[in-house]
Write a protein that holds these residues in place. Structure first.
Motif, PDB file in Angstrom:
ATOM      1  N   ILE A   7      31.652  34.572  39.076  1.00  0.00           N
ATOM      2  CA  ILE A   7      32.801  35.476  39.177  1.00  0.00           C
ATOM      3  C   ILE A   7      32.778  36.083  40.573  1.00  0.00           C
ATOM      4  O   ILE A   7      31.740  36.549  41.031  1.00  0.00           O
ATOM      5  CB  ILE A   7      32.728  36.613  38.143  1.00  0.00           C
ATOM      6  N   THR A   8      33.930  36.044  41.217  1.00  0.00           N
ATOM      7  CA  THR A   8      34.064  36.746  42.492  1.00  0.00           C
ATOM      8  C   THR A   8      35.264  37.692  42.377  1.00  0.00           C
ATOM      9  O   THR A   8      36.247  37.389  41.705  1.00  0.00           O
ATOM     10  CB  THR A   8      34.291  35.787  43.682  1.00  0.00           C
ATOM     11  N   VAL A   9      35.124  38.828  43.029  1.00  0.00           N
ATOM     12  CA  VAL A   9      36.199  39.821  43.063  1.00  0.00           C
ATOM     13  C   VAL A   9      36.451  40.141  44.527  1.00  0.00           C
ATOM     14  O   VAL A   9      35.519  40.443  45.266  1.00  0.00           O
ATOM     15  CB  VAL A   9      35.800  41.111  42.308  1.00  0.00           C
ATOM     16  N   GLU A  10      37.717  40.056  44.932  1.00  0.00           N
ATOM     17  CA  GLU A  10      38.041  40.423  46.309  1.00  0.00           C
ATOM     18  C   GLU A  10      39.302  41.258  46.347  1.00  0.00           C
ATOM     19  O   GLU A  10      40.209  41.097  45.538  1.00  0.00           O
ATOM     20  CB  GLU A  10      38.177  39.183  47.199  1.00  0.00           C
ATOM     21  N   ARG A  11      39.327  42.186  47.291  1.00  0.00           N
ATOM     22  CA  ARG A  11      40.497  43.025  47.510  1.00  0.00           C
ATOM     23  C   ARG A  11      41.458  42.211  48.377  1.00  0.00           C
ATOM     24  O   ARG A  11      41.064  41.673  49.401  1.00  0.00           O
ATOM     25  CB  ARG A  11      40.063  44.299  48.242  1.00  0.00           C
ATOM     26  N   VAL A  12      42.709  42.096  47.919  1.00  0.00           N
ATOM     27  CA  VAL A  12      43.708  41.342  48.676  1.00  0.00           C
ATOM     28  C   VAL A  12      44.922  42.227  48.906  1.00  0.00           C
ATOM     29  O   VAL A  12      45.061  43.283  48.289  1.00  0.00           O
ATOM     30  CB  VAL A  12      44.110  40.024  47.948  1.00  0.00           C
ATOM     31  N   SER A  28      52.130  46.243  42.893  1.00  0.00           N
ATOM     32  CA  SER A  28      50.993  46.644  43.709  1.00  0.00           C
ATOM     33  C   SER A  28      50.883  45.784  44.957  1.00  0.00           C
ATOM     34  O   SER A  28      51.187  44.598  44.928  1.00  0.00           O
ATOM     35  CB  SER A  28      49.700  46.513  42.897  1.00  0.00           C
ATOM     36  N   ARG A  29      50.423  46.421  46.019  1.00  0.00           N
ATOM     37  CA  ARG A  29      50.083  45.709  47.252  1.00  0.00           C
ATOM     38  C   ARG A  29      48.580  45.811  47.514  1.00  0.00           C
ATOM     39  O   ARG A  29      48.121  45.559  48.608  1.00  0.00           O
ATOM     40  CB  ARG A  29      50.866  46.296  48.419  1.00  0.00           C
ATOM     41  N   ARG A  30      47.836  46.199  46.478  1.00  0.00           N
ATOM     42  CA  ARG A  30      46.387  46.355  46.631  1.00  0.00           C
ATOM     43  C   ARG A  30      45.636  45.881  45.387  1.00  0.00           C
ATOM     44  O   ARG A  30      44.766  46.566  44.867  1.00  0.00           O
ATOM     45  CB  ARG A  30      46.044  47.798  46.966  1.00  0.00           C
ATOM     46  N   PRO A  31      45.997  44.675  44.910  1.00  0.00           N
ATOM     47  CA  PRO A  31      45.306  44.165  43.723  1.00  0.00           C
ATOM     48  C   PRO A  31      43.905  43.663  44.052  1.00  0.00           C
ATOM     49  O   PRO A  31      43.574  43.418  45.214  1.00  0.00           O
ATOM     50  CB  PRO A  31      46.195  42.997  43.292  1.00  0.00           C
ATOM     51  N   LEU A  32      43.119  43.551  43.009  1.00  0.00           N
ATOM     52  CA  LEU A  32      41.842  42.854  43.103  1.00  0.00           C
ATOM     53  C   LEU A  32      42.059  41.463  42.523  1.00  0.00           C
ATOM     54  O   LEU A  32      42.681  41.314  41.467  1.00  0.00           O
ATOM     55  CB  LEU A  32      40.755  43.581  42.304  1.00  0.00           C
ATOM     56  N   LEU A  33      41.569  40.464  43.213  1.00  0.00           N
ATOM     57  CA  LEU A  33      41.701  39.085  42.773  1.00  0.00           C
ATOM     58  C   LEU A  33      40.376  38.659  42.162  1.00  0.00           C
ATOM     59  O   LEU A  33      39.338  38.717  42.832  1.00  0.00           O
ATOM     60  CB  LEU A  33      42.060  38.205  43.964  1.00  0.00           C
ATOM     61  N   LEU A  34      40.395  38.278  40.886  1.00  0.00           N
ATOM     62  CA  LEU A  34      39.173  37.878  40.202  1.00  0.00           C
ATOM     63  C   LEU A  34      39.240  36.388  39.910  1.00  0.00           C
ATOM     64  O   LEU A  34      40.179  35.909  39.283  1.00  0.00           O
ATOM     65  CB  LEU A  34      39.009  38.665  38.894  1.00  0.00           C
ATOM     66  N   ARG A  35      38.235  35.677  40.410  1.00  0.00           N
ATOM     67  CA  ARG A  35      38.093  34.247  40.129  1.00  0.00           C
ATOM     68  C   ARG A  35      36.865  34.076  39.244  1.00  0.00           C
ATOM     69  O   ARG A  35      35.798  34.595  39.560  1.00  0.00           O
ATOM     70  CB  ARG A  35      37.899  33.459  41.415  1.00  0.00           C
ATOM     71  N   GLU A  36      37.064  33.357  38.135  1.00  0.00           N
ATOM     72  CA  GLU A  36      35.968  33.142  37.195  1.00  0.00           C
ATOM     73  C   GLU A  36      35.948  31.684  36.780  1.00  0.00           C
ATOM     74  O   GLU A  36      36.990  31.099  36.467  1.00  0.00           O
ATOM     75  CB  GLU A  36      36.156  34.037  35.968  1.00  0.00           C
ATOM     76  N   THR A  37      34.755  31.103  36.775  1.00  0.00           N
ATOM     77  CA  THR A  37      34.583  29.710  36.412  1.00  0.00           C
ATOM     78  C   THR A  37      35.306  29.386  35.111  1.00  0.00           C
ATOM     79  O   THR A  37      35.119  30.067  34.104  1.00  0.00           O
ATOM     80  CB  THR A  37      33.082  29.383  36.255  1.00  0.00           C
ATOM     81  N   GLY A  38      36.169  28.366  35.153  1.00  0.00           N
ATOM     82  CA  GLY A  38      36.839  27.875  33.958  1.00  0.00           C
ATOM     83  C   GLY A  38      38.042  28.670  33.497  1.00  0.00           C
ATOM     84  O   GLY A  38      38.646  28.332  32.477  1.00  0.00           O
ATOM     85  N   LEU A  39      38.409  29.735  34.212  1.00  0.00           N
ATOM     86  CA  LEU A  39      39.545  30.573  33.801  1.00  0.00           C
ATOM     87  C   LEU A  39      40.558  30.689  34.934  1.00  0.00           C
ATOM     88  O   LEU A  39      40.209  30.515  36.103  1.00  0.00           O
ATOM     89  CB  LEU A  39      39.057  31.972  33.415  1.00  0.00           C
ATOM     90  N   PRO A  40      41.821  31.003  34.594  1.00  0.00           N
ATOM     91  CA  PRO A  40      42.816  31.194  35.654  1.00  0.00           C
ATOM     92  C   PRO A  40      42.460  32.390  36.539  1.00  0.00           C
ATOM     93  O   PRO A  40      41.817  33.332  36.077  1.00  0.00           O
ATOM     94  CB  PRO A  40      44.113  31.482  34.892  1.00  0.00           C
TER      95      PRO A  40
END
Length: 109
Positions: A7-12, A28-40
């Motif tokens: 899982i990675t979380v980045e401020r975009v 929002s113009r300040r979401p956190l983007l979460l990438r997780e193995t096997g999930l959207p």
């Protein structure tokens, strides 16, 4: 974390908007983007950018071994439309209290 699961979380700075039946629920113009193995890929939005006045807390809770226990918000015609982690696991602490919708759109600048 389990080997192979990441899982990675980045401020975009992407412009994210959530609209349902013509009603803007979040922007929002300040979401956190979460990438997780096997999930959207998911956008987690700061609570200040979500129309929580339109949502009702749900009794639903789910557990993720990687993120923790999620709580949910609903609309009258859309149960459990939004989820958040009030006490996330340490590896994803940044998403604490940020809200995530199943459907979002990114808006071009």
């Amino acid at each position: 974390m389990t080997t192979g699961h990441r899982i990675t979380v980045e401020r975009v700075s992407e412009h994210v908007r959530v609209v349902r039946d013509g009603q803007v629920l979040a922007e929002s113009r300040r979401p956190l983007l979460l990438r997780e193995t096997g999930l959207p890929v998911r956008y987690y939005l700061p609570p200040e950018d979500v129309r929580t006045d339109l949502l009702t807390p749900s009794d639903t809770h789910t557990y993720c071994p990687f993120k923790g226990t999620a709580s949910y918000w609903s609309l009258p015609d859309a149960p459990d439309l939004v989820w958040y982690y009030p006490d996330p696991k340490e590896d994803v602490a940044e998403i604490k209290d940020h809200l995530c919708f199943y459907e979002v759109e990114t808006v071009s600048a």
